[in-house]
Design a protein around this motif. Structure first.
Motif, mmCIF file in Angstrom:
data_model
loop_
_atom_site.group_PDB
_atom_site.id
_atom_site.type_symbol
_atom_site.label_atom_id
_atom_site.label_comp_id
_atom_site.label_asym_id
_atom_site.label_seq_id
_atom_site.Cartn_x
_atom_site.Cartn_y
_atom_site.Cartn_z
ATOM 1 N N ALA A 1 17.623 9.839 11.654
ATOM 2 C CA ALA A 1 16.505 8.995 12.074
ATOM 3 C C ALA A 1 16.343 7.814 11.132
ATOM 4 N N THR A 2 15.828 6.708 11.656
ATOM 5 C CA THR A 2 15.530 5.570 10.809
ATOM 6 C C THR A 2 14.199 5.816 10.134
ATOM 7 N N THR A 3 14.002 5.142 8.993
ATOM 8 C CA THR A 3 12.764 5.310 8.248
ATOM 9 C C THR A 3 12.154 3.958 7.960
ATOM 10 N N LYS A 4 10.865 3.995 7.630
ATOM 11 C CA LYS A 4 10.185 2.774 7.224
ATOM 12 C C LYS A 4 9.247 3.098 6.088
ATOM 13 N N ASP A 5 8.972 2.119 5.223
ATOM 14 C CA ASP A 5 8.089 2.309 4.079
ATOM 15 C C ASP A 5 6.655 2.038 4.466
ATOM 16 N N ARG A 6 5.741 2.772 3.841
ATOM 17 C CA ARG A 6 4.312 2.555 4.021
ATOM 18 C C ARG A 6 3.656 2.564 2.667
ATOM 19 N N LYS A 7 2.731 1.652 2.436
ATOM 20 C CA LYS A 7 1.927 1.674 1.223
ATOM 21 C C LYS A 7 0.619 2.367 1.567
ATOM 22 N N LEU A 8 0.299 3.432 0.843
ATOM 23 C CA LEU A 8 -0.888 4.226 1.132
ATOM 24 C C LEU A 8 -1.943 4.008 0.083
ATOM 25 N N ASP A 9 -3.189 4.118 0.480
ATOM 26 C CA ASP A 9 -4.298 4.223 -0.440
ATOM 27 C C ASP A 9 -5.135 5.410 0.007
ATOM 28 N N THR B 1 -1.639 9.399 8.004
ATOM 29 C CA THR B 1 -0.202 9.580 8.110
ATOM 30 C C THR B 1 0.243 9.332 9.532
ATOM 31 N N ASP B 2 1.538 9.092 9.686
ATOM 32 C CA ASP B 2 2.122 8.993 11.013
ATOM 33 C C ASP B 2 3.424 9.761 11.016
ATOM 34 N N SER B 3 4.236 9.590 12.026
ATOM 35 C CA SER B 3 5.448 10.389 12.147
ATOM 36 C C SER B 3 6.628 9.789 11.393
ATOM 37 N N SER B 4 6.421 8.759 10.609
ATOM 38 C CA SER B 4 7.474 8.153 9.807
ATOM 39 C C SER B 4 8.068 9.192 8.857
ATOM 40 N N ASP B 5 9.352 9.051 8.552
ATOM 41 C CA ASP B 5 9.996 9.975 7.635
ATOM 42 C C ASP B 5 9.917 9.522 6.184
ATOM 43 N N THR B 6 9.378 8.338 5.925
ATOM 44 C CA THR B 6 9.254 7.844 4.562
ATOM 45 C C THR B 6 7.793 7.599 4.240
ATOM 46 N N LEU B 7 7.377 8.091 3.108
ATOM 47 C CA LEU B 7 6.012 7.932 2.651
ATOM 48 C C LEU B 7 6.072 7.284 1.281
ATOM 49 N N ARG B 8 5.397 6.146 1.113
ATOM 50 C CA ARG B 8 5.379 5.442 -0.167
ATOM 51 C C ARG B 8 3.939 5.329 -0.641
ATOM 52 N N ILE B 9 3.726 5.693 -1.888
ATOM 53 C CA ILE B 9 2.418 5.593 -2.509
ATOM 54 C C ILE B 9 2.616 4.774 -3.775
ATOM 55 N N ALA B 10 1.867 3.689 -3.925
ATOM 56 C CA ALA B 10 2.047 2.835 -5.096
ATOM 57 C C ALA B 10 0.708 2.350 -5.613
ATOM 58 N N ASN B 11 0.653 2.126 -6.922
ATOM 59 C CA ASN B 11 -0.525 1.572 -7.563
ATOM 60 C C ASN B 11 -0.039 0.631 -8.650
ATOM 61 N N ASP B 12 -0.225 -0.669 -8.445
ATOM 62 C CA ASP B 12 0.266 -1.655 -9.398
ATOM 63 C C ASP B 12 -0.462 -1.581 -10.737
ATOM 64 N N GLU B 13 -1.734 -1.188 -10.741
ATOM 65 C CA GLU B 13 -2.490 -1.112 -11.985
ATOM 66 C C GLU B 13 -1.928 -0.054 -12.928
ATOM 67 N N LEU B 14 -1.579 1.108 -12.403
ATOM 68 C CA LEU B 14 -1.009 2.175 -13.222
ATOM 69 C C LEU B 14 0.511 2.096 -13.288
ATOM 70 N N GLU B 15 1.076 1.237 -12.501
ATOM 71 C CA GLU B 15 2.526 1.043 -12.434
ATOM 72 C C GLU B 15 3.262 2.343 -12.121
ATOM 73 N N TYR B 16 2.896 2.954 -11.022
ATOM 74 C CA TYR B 16 3.627 4.125 -10.577
ATOM 75 C C TYR B 16 3.975 3.965 -9.111
ATOM 76 N N GLU B 17 4.923 4.770 -8.711
ATOM 77 C CA GLU B 17 5.349 4.766 -7.323
ATOM 78 C C GLU B 17 5.899 6.143 -6.991
ATOM 79 N N ILE B 18 5.531 6.624 -5.834
ATOM 80 C CA ILE B 18 6.104 7.858 -5.306
ATOM 81 C C ILE B 18 6.726 7.486 -3.975
ATOM 82 N N ILE B 19 7.933 7.905 -3.772
ATOM 83 C CA ILE B 19 8.569 7.727 -2.472
ATOM 84 C C ILE B 19 9.057 9.092 -2.022
ATOM 85 N N ILE B 20 8.595 9.505 -0.867
ATOM 86 C CA ILE B 20 9.036 10.773 -0.292
ATOM 87 C C ILE B 20 9.793 10.435 0.976
ATOM 88 N N ILE B 21 11.069 10.769 0.978
ATOM 89 C CA ILE B 21 11.886 10.591 2.174
ATOM 90 C C ILE B 21 12.254 11.993 2.630
#
Length: 141
Positions: free
Chosen positions: A20-28, A33-53
């Protein structure tokens, strides 16, 4: 990297099982959630990123206990336990499947990542256990 900074990426996908194809999402904290296979969580202030594929994670997540069911302290404690066990498995490829345990997770117990990150990470560990028939702990409280 300072203690306040946090970079980690969870990329656990069995590419042989997913076409399946995937797409990135920025969450707050207000995202859904939706049926996407990629979940992206980012916070520029703390400089972290989680990507779940992970195929099926978002569909599975909507069937779990809702946001607010657990308090943040509970999630942080469980996530610390899961991260320690997960990281121990990453450094033991002779004992644990290196295709499942790809990369260590840098989770700083003194950083407040907020509720959303802890909620999603905790649920990802539950999904991971079920999906890949892994057991991190003998009993769950």
């Amino acid at each position: 990297m300072t203690v306040k900074q946090f970079f980690f990426i969870i990329i656990l996908a069995l590419f042989t099982y997913s076409c399946a194809t995937t797409k990135d999402r920025k969450l707050d904290t207000t995202s859904t959630t939706d049926s996407s296979d990629t979940l992206r969580i980012a916070n520029d202030e703390l400089e972290y990123e989680i990507i779940i594929i992970e195929p099926g994670f978002n569909n599975w997540l909507v069937t779990q206990r809702p946001r607010g069911y657990y308090n943040q302290q509970f999630l942080e404690i469980r996530n610390r336990q899961y991260v320690i066990e997960y990281n121990q498995r990453v450094v033991q490829p002779q004992r644990f499947d290196p295709n499942l345990y790809i990369q260590q997770i840098n989770y700083d117990q003194y950083t407040d990542y907020g509720y959303e990150v802890n909620y999603l990470l905790y649920n990802y560990f539950l999904f991971f256990e079920r999906q890949y028939k892994q057991r991190f702990f003998v009993s769950r409280g």
